[in-house]
Write a protein that holds these residues in place. Structure first.
Motif, PDB file in Angstrom:
ATOM      1  N   GLU A 155       3.343  12.773   2.929  1.00 45.86           N
ATOM      2  CA  GLU A 155       3.000  14.160   2.637  1.00 45.86           C
ATOM      3  C   GLU A 155       3.981  15.114   3.321  1.00 45.86           C
ATOM      4  N   GLY A 156       4.363  14.809   4.543  1.00 43.69           N
ATOM      5  CA  GLY A 156       5.363  15.629   5.218  1.00 43.69           C
ATOM      6  C   GLY A 156       6.689  15.625   4.478  1.00 43.69           C
ATOM      7  N   CYS A 157       7.089  14.453   3.994  1.00 45.44           N
ATOM      8  CA  CYS A 157       8.335  14.366   3.219  1.00 45.44           C
ATOM      9  C   CYS A 157       8.229  15.176   1.930  1.00 45.44           C
TER      10      CYS A 157
ATOM     11  N   THR B 269       0.818  -1.212   0.000  1.00 48.11           N
ATOM     12  CA  THR B 269       0.000   0.000   0.000  1.00 48.11           C
ATOM     13  C   THR B 269       0.848   1.257   0.000  1.00 48.11           C
ATOM     14  N   ILE B 270       1.966   1.230   0.739  1.00 49.38           N
ATOM     15  CA  ILE B 270       2.750   2.460   0.907  1.00 49.38           C
ATOM     16  C   ILE B 270       3.848   2.633  -0.142  1.00 49.38           C
ATOM     17  N   LYS B 271       4.118   1.605  -0.939  1.00 51.67           N
ATOM     18  CA  LYS B 271       5.162   1.746  -1.957  1.00 51.67           C
ATOM     19  C   LYS B 271       4.922   2.929  -2.888  1.00 51.67           C
ATOM     20  N   PRO B 272       3.703   3.146  -3.409  1.00 51.54           N
ATOM     21  CA  PRO B 272       3.488   4.319  -4.262  1.00 51.54           C
ATOM     22  C   PRO B 272       3.681   5.634  -3.514  1.00 51.54           C
ATOM     23  N   LEU B 273       3.346   5.662  -2.221  1.00 48.02           N
ATOM     24  CA  LEU B 273       3.539   6.871  -1.428  1.00 48.02           C
ATOM     25  C   LEU B 273       5.025   7.198  -1.319  1.00 48.02           C
ATOM     26  N   ALA B 274       5.842   6.175  -1.079  1.00 48.26           N
ATOM     27  CA  ALA B 274       7.284   6.384  -0.970  1.00 48.26           C
ATOM     28  C   ALA B 274       7.879   6.809  -2.306  1.00 48.26           C
ATOM     29  N   ARG B 275       7.438   6.171  -3.390  1.00 47.32           N
ATOM     30  CA  ARG B 275       7.969   6.525  -4.716  1.00 47.32           C
ATOM     31  C   ARG B 275       7.679   7.985  -5.059  1.00 47.32           C
ATOM     32  N   ALA B 276       6.554   8.491  -4.584  1.00 48.13           N
ATOM     33  CA  ALA B 276       6.175   9.876  -4.882  1.00 48.13           C
ATOM     34  C   ALA B 276       7.078  10.894  -4.202  1.00 48.13           C
ATOM     35  N   THR B 277       7.884  10.455  -3.213  1.00 50.41           N
ATOM     36  CA  THR B 277       8.785  11.378  -2.513  1.00 50.41           C
ATOM     37  C   THR B 277      10.215  11.305  -3.039  1.00 50.41           C
ATOM     38  N   ALA B 278      10.461  10.520  -4.091  1.00 48.90           N
ATOM     39  CA  ALA B 278      11.814  10.342  -4.611  1.00 48.90           C
ATOM     40  C   ALA B 278      12.438  11.679  -4.982  1.00 48.90           C
ATOM     41  N   ARG B 279      13.740  11.793  -4.767  1.00 49.34           N
ATOM     42  CA  ARG B 279      14.474  13.011  -5.091  1.00 49.34           C
ATOM     43  C   ARG B 279      15.871  12.614  -5.548  1.00 49.34           C
ATOM     44  N   ALA B 280      16.627  13.602  -6.044  1.00 49.50           N
ATOM     45  CA  ALA B 280      17.991  13.342  -6.505  1.00 49.50           C
ATOM     46  C   ALA B 280      18.827  12.768  -5.370  1.00 49.50           C
ATOM     47  N   GLY B 281      19.524  11.681  -5.662  1.00 48.70           N
ATOM     48  CA  GLY B 281      20.379  11.034  -4.681  1.00 48.70           C
ATOM     49  C   GLY B 281      19.862   9.697  -4.203  1.00 48.70           C
ATOM     50  N   VAL B 282      18.545   9.465  -4.314  1.00 50.31           N
ATOM     51  CA  VAL B 282      17.977   8.201  -3.856  1.00 50.31           C
ATOM     52  C   VAL B 282      18.408   7.079  -4.789  1.00 50.31           C
TER      53      VAL B 282
ATOM     54  N   ASP C  21      -4.678  11.138   9.890  1.00 47.45           N
ATOM     55  CA  ASP C  21      -4.122  11.613   8.621  1.00 47.45           C
ATOM     56  C   ASP C  21      -3.002  12.633   8.766  1.00 47.45           C
ATOM     57  N   THR C  22      -2.867  13.268   9.939  1.00 49.59           N
ATOM     58  CA  THR C  22      -1.930  14.389  10.048  1.00 49.59           C
ATOM     59  C   THR C  22      -0.767  14.155  10.993  1.00 49.59           C
ATOM     60  N   VAL C  23      -0.847  13.149  11.866  1.00 48.43           N
ATOM     61  CA  VAL C  23       0.261  12.956  12.805  1.00 48.43           C
ATOM     62  C   VAL C  23       1.542  12.548  12.088  1.00 48.43           C
ATOM     63  N   GLY C  24       1.411  11.971  10.899  1.00 46.67           N
ATOM     64  CA  GLY C  24       2.609  11.672  10.114  1.00 46.67           C
ATOM     65  C   GLY C  24       3.316  12.940   9.664  1.00 46.67           C
ATOM     66  N   ILE C  25       2.546  13.967   9.339  1.00 48.12           N
ATOM     67  CA  ILE C  25       3.158  15.262   9.002  1.00 48.12           C
ATOM     68  C   ILE C  25       3.894  15.805  10.212  1.00 48.12           C
ATOM     69  N   ASP C  26       3.269  15.708  11.392  1.00 48.61           N
ATOM     70  CA  ASP C  26       3.930  16.125  12.629  1.00 48.61           C
ATOM     71  C   ASP C  26       5.265  15.424  12.801  1.00 48.61           C
TER      72      ASP C  26
END
Length: 354
Positions: A131-133, A27-40, A84-89
């Motif tokens: 989302e926080g990432c 379930t979370i794999k697409p969420l993680a992929r959406a945060t990819a950035r240079a260097g990963v 939904d928001t404590v992860g942003i915290d």
């Protein structure tokens, strides 16, 4: 195994569902992929995450790391059923501590622990982390989901976060703070993630439920209002730093203004802050009134409306850049010469907090 042979005790019967954990990962794999950035390098599923600092553009990097949690704010999220928001915290509490040292957050890992894994609940929490990432510009590269029956009450969970960033050696903060420098405060979004043991005690004393109307915020429940996520200040602070306008920054967490700002000031200086220079958000006036909390305790426990304090030389240029980045900025004071270790002197208007 021969058909009909007794299976005996299983891990699932003991309270751990490996298939639920696997379902959460998918379930979370697409969420993680959406945060990819240079260097990963690579993705979820390995035994460790790889990051290439050279690919991220660093020449002479110093690594900066931090870890934190959300504290008993989690109890409100669990009891109110708002996950939904404590992860942003969680992300905010880590990355805001990196950026005040001049570091760009690069990647983040989380630890989610519970008694029995509820995939939908955990996915909502981790979606908040992703989302926080995204807001912070760092990659969610991995984490750990621990299912530990007997350790947590039904429905409870705990969170921890781990962030790694980097700064060019010559750009580390603080640097060059001196008497005459200005102090700018960036507005918080309510209580953020500190002081919730006191918040919960105040709410319990008033016999209010999390679904009751918030007495300080029309049109929302008490739970929703108090769960407003911690503001992530990474992008505006990096922009200010890269423009050469930032000398020091203090993330205002537990300890408040008096406890955090001295951590970035040199000996022989003090910060003088005028509390009348910004409007105290209604939640803090309500907490003080409902709990009978004295002014000194409010300042020691809560951010009181200022989530980040910046030390700058050119206040006008810094303010213009920050406001263009979407921040609400207050000129809250200045640095003065003083003897001994750094300190904060608060100037409080009559009747504060009110």
């Amino acid at each position: 195994m021969t058909r009909g042979e007794p299976q005996g005790l299983t891990y699932q019967a003991a309270g751990v569902d490996i298939e639920a954990g696997d379902a959460l990962v998918e379930t979370i794999k697409p969420l993680a992929r959406a945060t990819a950035r240079a260097g990963v390098m690579g993705g979820l599923g390995g035994f460790g995450a790889l990051f290439d600092l050279k690919a991220a553009g660093f020449v002479d990097p110093v690594l900066v790391s931090g870890t934190d949690g959300v504290g008993t704010k989690l109890k409100i999220a669990i009891e109110a059923g708002i996950h939904d928001t404590v992860g942003i915290d969680l992300v905010a509490m880590c990355v805001n501590d990196l950026v005040v040292q001049g570091a760009e957050p690069l990647f983040f890992l989380d630890y989610f622990a519970t008694g029995r894994l509820a995939v939908e609940q955990a996915a909502r929490v981790i979606a908040g982390i992703a989302e926080g990432c995204r807001i912070a510009g760092c990659a969610l590269v991995g984490g750990e989901t621990a299912e530990m029956p007997g350790m947590y009450a039904a429905g409870d969970y705990d969170l921890a976060g781990f962030a790694v960033g980097a700064a060019e050696r010559a750009a580390l903060l603080p640097r060059g703070v001196a008497p005459g420098d200005a102090l700018l405060g960036l507005a918080s979004v309510g209580v953020h993630s500190n002081g919730f043991s006191l918040v919960r005690r105040i709410v319990e004393g008033g016999n209010a439920g999390w679904g009751a109307p918030a007495p300080f915020a029309a049109g929302t429940t008490l739970g929703e209002a108090l769960l407003a996520p911690t503001r992530i200040y990474v992008r505006p602070l990096l922009a200010l730093h890269r423009a050469g306008l930032l000398k020091a920054a203090a993330h205002i967490t537990g300890g408040g203004l008096p406890g955090n700002l001295p951590r970035v000031l040199p000996d022989g200086t003090r910060a003088v802050i005028d509390a009348a220079s910004w409007k105290l958000p209604p939640v803090f006036a309500w907490l003080a009134r409902a709990g009978g909390v004295a002014a000194a305790e409010m300042l020691r426990v809560f951010n009181c409306g200022i989530g980040m304090v910046l030390v700058v030389g050119d206040a006008a240029a810094a303010r213009a850049l920050l406001e263009a980045e979407g921040e609400t900025v207050f000129a809250i004071g200045a640095i003065e010469a003083a003897e001994g270790e750094p300190e904060v002197r608060m100037i409080l208007p009559d009747g504060w907090p009110a």
